[in-house]
Scaffold this motif. Structure first.
Motif, PDB file in Angstrom:
ATOM      1  N   ALA A 347      22.238 -22.707   9.555  1.00  0.00           N
ATOM      2  CA  ALA A 347      23.013 -23.840  10.771  1.00  0.00           C
ATOM      3  C   ALA A 347      23.468 -23.075  11.262  1.00  0.00           C
ATOM      4  O   ALA A 347      24.114 -23.654  12.348  1.00  0.00           O
ATOM      5  N   LYS A 348      24.287 -22.183  10.590  1.00  0.00           N
ATOM      6  CA  LYS A 348      25.948 -22.168  11.579  1.00  0.00           C
ATOM      7  C   LYS A 348      25.559 -21.137  12.483  1.00  0.00           C
ATOM      8  O   LYS A 348      26.376 -20.754  13.254  1.00  0.00           O
ATOM      9  N   LEU A 349      25.094 -19.808  12.162  1.00  0.00           N
ATOM     10  CA  LEU A 349      24.618 -18.673  12.610  1.00  0.00           C
ATOM     11  C   LEU A 349      24.375 -19.877  14.403  1.00  0.00           C
ATOM     12  O   LEU A 349      24.734 -19.227  15.648  1.00  0.00           O
ATOM     13  N   GLY A 350      23.357 -20.624  14.004  1.00  0.00           N
ATOM     14  CA  GLY A 350      22.721 -21.542  15.766  1.00  0.00           C
ATOM     15  C   GLY A 350      23.835 -21.870  16.476  1.00  0.00           C
ATOM     16  O   GLY A 350      23.926 -22.001  17.921  1.00  0.00           O
ATOM     17  N   GLU A 351      24.545 -23.030  15.532  1.00  0.00           N
ATOM     18  CA  GLU A 351      26.309 -23.136  15.987  1.00  0.00           C
ATOM     19  C   GLU A 351      26.731 -22.197  17.054  1.00  0.00           C
ATOM     20  O   GLU A 351      27.684 -22.579  18.265  1.00  0.00           O
ATOM     21  N   ILE A 352      27.047 -20.590  16.262  1.00  0.00           N
ATOM     22  CA  ILE A 352      27.630 -19.787  17.060  1.00  0.00           C
ATOM     23  C   ILE A 352      26.619 -19.929  17.777  1.00  0.00           C
ATOM     24  O   ILE A 352      27.962 -19.640  19.214  1.00  0.00           O
ATOM     25  N   GLU A 353      25.423 -19.581  18.241  1.00  0.00           N
ATOM     26  CA  GLU A 353      25.124 -19.370  18.957  1.00  0.00           C
ATOM     27  C   GLU A 353      25.282 -19.716  20.553  1.00  0.00           C
ATOM     28  O   GLU A 353      25.010 -19.340  21.708  1.00  0.00           O
ATOM     29  N   ASN A 354      25.907 -20.717  19.950  1.00  0.00           N
ATOM     30  CA  ASN A 354      25.829 -22.438  21.102  1.00  0.00           C
ATOM     31  C   ASN A 354      26.852 -21.732  21.919  1.00  0.00           C
ATOM     32  O   ASN A 354      27.585 -23.540  22.327  1.00  0.00           O
ATOM     33  N   THR A 355      27.795 -21.705  21.049  1.00  0.00           N
ATOM     34  CA  THR A 355      29.484 -21.161  21.289  1.00  0.00           C
ATOM     35  C   THR A 355      29.746 -20.147  22.560  1.00  0.00           C
ATOM     36  O   THR A 355      28.612 -20.023  22.994  1.00  0.00           O
ATOM     37  N   PRO A 356      30.858 -20.227  23.464  1.00  0.00           N
ATOM     38  CA  PRO A 356      30.558 -19.596  24.725  1.00  0.00           C
ATOM     39  C   PRO A 356      30.756 -18.540  23.568  1.00  0.00           C
ATOM     40  O   PRO A 356      30.582 -17.607  23.523  1.00  0.00           O
ATOM     41  N   LEU A 357      30.595 -17.347  25.544  1.00  0.00           N
ATOM     42  CA  LEU A 357      30.079 -15.976  25.150  1.00  0.00           C
ATOM     43  C   LEU A 357      31.326 -15.798  24.630  1.00  0.00           C
ATOM     44  O   LEU A 357      31.104 -14.742  23.496  1.00  0.00           O
ATOM     45  N   LEU A 358      32.368 -16.077  24.645  1.00  0.00           N
ATOM     46  CA  LEU A 358      34.023 -15.366  24.667  1.00  0.00           C
ATOM     47  C   LEU A 358      34.512 -16.521  23.580  1.00  0.00           C
ATOM     48  O   LEU A 358      35.310 -16.822  24.379  1.00  0.00           O
ATOM     49  N   SER A 359      34.874 -16.238  22.512  1.00  0.00           N
ATOM     50  CA  SER A 359      35.112 -17.367  21.643  1.00  0.00           C
ATOM     51  C   SER A 359      36.008 -17.159  20.241  1.00  0.00           C
ATOM     52  O   SER A 359      35.606 -15.524  20.039  1.00  0.00           O
ATOM     53  N   THR A 411      33.487  -9.067  17.086  1.00  0.00           N
ATOM     54  CA  THR A 411      34.050  -9.587  16.382  1.00  0.00           C
ATOM     55  C   THR A 411      34.991  -9.992  16.506  1.00  0.00           C
ATOM     56  O   THR A 411      35.980 -11.354  16.938  1.00  0.00           O
ATOM     57  N   GLN A 412      35.887  -9.221  16.956  1.00  0.00           N
ATOM     58  CA  GLN A 412      37.241  -9.113  17.128  1.00  0.00           C
ATOM     59  C   GLN A 412      37.476  -9.350  18.610  1.00  0.00           C
ATOM     60  O   GLN A 412      38.659 -10.211  19.059  1.00  0.00           O
ATOM     61  N   ARG A 413      36.878  -8.978  19.309  1.00  0.00           N
ATOM     62  CA  ARG A 413      36.412  -9.224  21.005  1.00  0.00           C
ATOM     63  C   ARG A 413      36.252 -11.429  20.859  1.00  0.00           C
ATOM     64  O   ARG A 413      36.447 -11.500  22.104  1.00  0.00           O
ATOM     65  N   GLY A 414      35.963 -11.470  19.855  1.00  0.00           N
ATOM     66  CA  GLY A 414      35.165 -12.540  20.120  1.00  0.00           C
ATOM     67  C   GLY A 414      33.159 -13.066  20.941  1.00  0.00           C
ATOM     68  O   GLY A 414      33.164 -13.865  21.676  1.00  0.00           O
ATOM     69  N   ASP A 415      32.952 -11.858  21.231  1.00  0.00           N
ATOM     70  CA  ASP A 415      31.847 -11.627  21.518  1.00  0.00           C
ATOM     71  C   ASP A 415      30.602 -11.830  20.373  1.00  0.00           C
ATOM     72  O   ASP A 415      30.595 -11.532  19.989  1.00  0.00           O
ATOM     73  N   ARG A 416      29.703 -13.284  20.754  1.00  0.00           N
ATOM     74  CA  ARG A 416      28.934 -13.677  19.913  1.00  0.00           C
ATOM     75  C   ARG A 416      28.041 -13.686  20.280  1.00  0.00           C
ATOM     76  O   ARG A 416      26.778 -12.978  19.056  1.00  0.00           O
ATOM     77  N   GLN A 417      27.632 -11.304  20.392  1.00  0.00           N
ATOM     78  CA  GLN A 417      26.143 -10.511  20.324  1.00  0.00           C
ATOM     79  C   GLN A 417      26.382  -9.616  18.820  1.00  0.00           C
ATOM     80  O   GLN A 417      25.701  -9.188  18.598  1.00  0.00           O
ATOM     81  N   PHE A 418      28.137  -9.823  18.323  1.00  0.00           N
ATOM     82  CA  PHE A 418      27.726  -9.429  17.255  1.00  0.00           C
ATOM     83  C   PHE A 418      26.985  -9.452  15.718  1.00  0.00           C
ATOM     84  O   PHE A 418      26.657  -9.025  15.385  1.00  0.00           O
TER      85      PHE A 418
END
Length: 537
Positions: A347-359, A411-418
């Protein structure tokens, strides 16, 4: 107006068809990935004590039994009635023996396949309780890449199968809220759990009832639900009834009290631990996903009135409290918690996936991933250039180190691709570990069983009992040697030697020197164990 309605109806049908196609695609992808990681290299390592050796021996005795012997209903272990657990998984393994022969692969295959099936089933549960598909996808992938799930699911144990049937039961329970026909699946799932792990079905059934009381109490008064439960209970009642009819009070005392219920208030075979034993197990073996648990619980608390949060709380809370209060503590008892843990994290990871690309992500995530990368790098160096180089483990730790380092940078760059890096890296790392000969690390705690079993099988006539100075029973040795091997003290060994004309002893060096047996003949030796008998000449 009518034309517009017709157009919308057509578009709605197309959308639903596309939605189902995407779901089935994910189900097949998850199933293929799960089957690969759960079945690769199944036959390269010997069976483990205790459960694997016992399950394999019971299954082989069912397979060997002549037609009409009813061994499938009244299983045996070493020729004696086996009261520990119902024989559903043992029957599946016996069937595999009849098709492909008796070896490690066929012993572990049924449980591994059932555990693999539980992965897409968990995805289906996610689709029932989450609005976003990504939450369901991440839940299934997190579950698939948990080390204890993969390891114990591959072993010839009952827990992976029981969890698969429990997930099936909960999926049918969730779907029955909109289609009462799924109540039949609830009963079938409950019956399959009880026919696999006996009394565990009562605890898992209580979790399902507790969820219904909180979330959908109307189903408890539905006739469909009770008909479904009745259908599931009938075969269970018949099996227990036949056992009681055949063995009477012996089955009640041994099968239900000593082997099942007594584990609640006593420590069976000294397997004990503090109440926080299972919390430590979760903390040790669920990395890197444990990193997201605090924020997952925060999300859960914010949505505590939603069905998914209720399900996670009841599933995880009731089961964790129940097993923590039990007197017997074993690492695999915590297995049924992992699907609920995966749902919470998904549930948390799905929320992260829905955030802007750079967060911006929590600093603790970056630090923790960095620490994991450093620890894995140390492991890779140790197994690559340490005292005894182990290339397989070096590669596994190197893969983990690269995964965690890349994830920390993203993660440091705010890229959800991590998240994708973590999932792919965790899957590949586990696949490499399962491909190696180190995924059953408990085998290194005792002497190799196969050489000793081969010696016994060659030198001791079939059906002969062997007495050993090893105080620990080794069911795997019984299975591979196809003989009954009984642990005995020094005093008991002396008595057996004195009063039996054809005694076979399996002795370690210390016991051999202590006993001073008369007319002894050394038959053979392997792995520090001596096989001896009386010299009748």
């Amino acid at each position: 107006m009518q034309e517009g309605s017709f157009t919308w109806g057509s578009l709605e049908k197309q959308y639903r068809a596309l939605d189902k196609w995407i779901d089935w695609t994910w189900i097949m992808v998850l199933l293929v990935a799960a089957v690969l990681i759960f079945t690769i290299n199944l036959d390269q390592l010997p069976l483990r004590d205790w459960d694997e050796g016992t399950v394999a021996q019971v299954a082989r005795e069912i397979w060997r039994a002549p037609l009409g012997s009813m061994r499938w209903l009244y299983p045996t272990l070493g020729g004696e009635p086996y009261h520990n657990k119902p024989p559903l998984l043992h029957l599946l393994i016996a069937w595999a023996y009849s098709v492909w022969g008796v070896h490690e692969w066929t012993t572990r295959l049924p449980g591994a396949i059932l555990t693999a099936i539980s992965v897409p089933l968990l995805y289906c549960i996610g689709r029932e309780i989450f609005r976003r598909r990504f939450c369901a996808v991440y839940s299934a992938l997190v579950y698939l890449t948990m080390l204890p799930v993969v390891r114990h699911g591959r072993l010839a144990m009952l827990d992976g199968a029981a969890v698969c049937f429990f997930i099936l039961m909960m999926l049918c329970l969730l779907r029955s809220r909109r289609d009462l026909r799924y109540c039949l699946g609830v009963g079938i799932g409950f019956g399959l759990i009880c026919l696999t792990k006996g009394m565990l079905g009562i605890l898992l059934g209580a979790i399902a009832v507790a969820f219904l009381v909180w979330d959908t109490p109307r189903l408890l008064t539905s006739g469909y639900m009770w008909i479904g439960m009745l259908i599931g209970i009938i075969p269970v009642a018949f099996w227990y009834g036949f056992q009681w009819w055949e063995y009477g009070q012996t089955f009640t005392n041994v099968g239900m009290l000593n082997q099942s219920l007594s584990r609640i208030w006593t420590s069976v075979e000294k397997h004990s631990g503090p109440p926080w034993y299972y919390i430590l197990e979760i903390l040790k073996y669920t990395w890197p996903w444990l990193l997201f648990l605090p924020s997952s619980w925060r999300l859960f608390w914010e949505n505590r009135n939603l069905s998914w949060a209720k399900l996670v709380l009841v599933w995880m809370g009731v089961y964790l409290v129940a097993i923590s209060l039990m007197g017997t503590k074993l690492p695999w008892y915590v297995f049924p918690i992992y699907p609920s843990l995966a749902l919470a994290i998904g549930a948390k990871l799905g929320e992260i996936e829905n955030t802007p690309l750079l967060s911006s992500y929590p600093r603790a995530w970056v630090v923790s991933l960095g620490i994991l990368a450093v620890v894995a790098t140390g492991g890779s160096i140790y197994y690559g250039w340490g005292g005894s180089p182990t290339p397989d483990l070096q590669l596994v730790f190197a893969t983990v180190a690269i995964t965690m380092a890349l994830a920390a940078i993203l993660t440091q760059r705010g890229d959800r691709q991590f998240l994708k890096v973590l999932l792919w890296g965790s899957y590949i790392s586990l696949l490499l570990l399962m491909k190696s000969n180190y995924w059953v690390w408990e085998l290194g705690e005792r002497y190799p069983v196969k050489p000793v079993a081969a010696m016994i099988q060659q030198q001791v006539p079939s059906g002969t009992k062997i007495y050993t100075s090893n105080p620990e029973q080794r069911p795997s040795l019984n299975f591979y040697s196809d003989r009954t091997i009984i642990s005995a003290s020094i005093t008991q060994l002396e008595e057996y030697w004195q009063y039996n004309q054809t005694s076979y002893f399996l002795l370690d060096e210390a016991a051999f020197n202590t006993l001073h047996l008369d007319s002894v003949r050394l038959i053979d030796q392997a792995e520090g164990w001596k096989l001896v008998t009386k010299d009748t000449i």
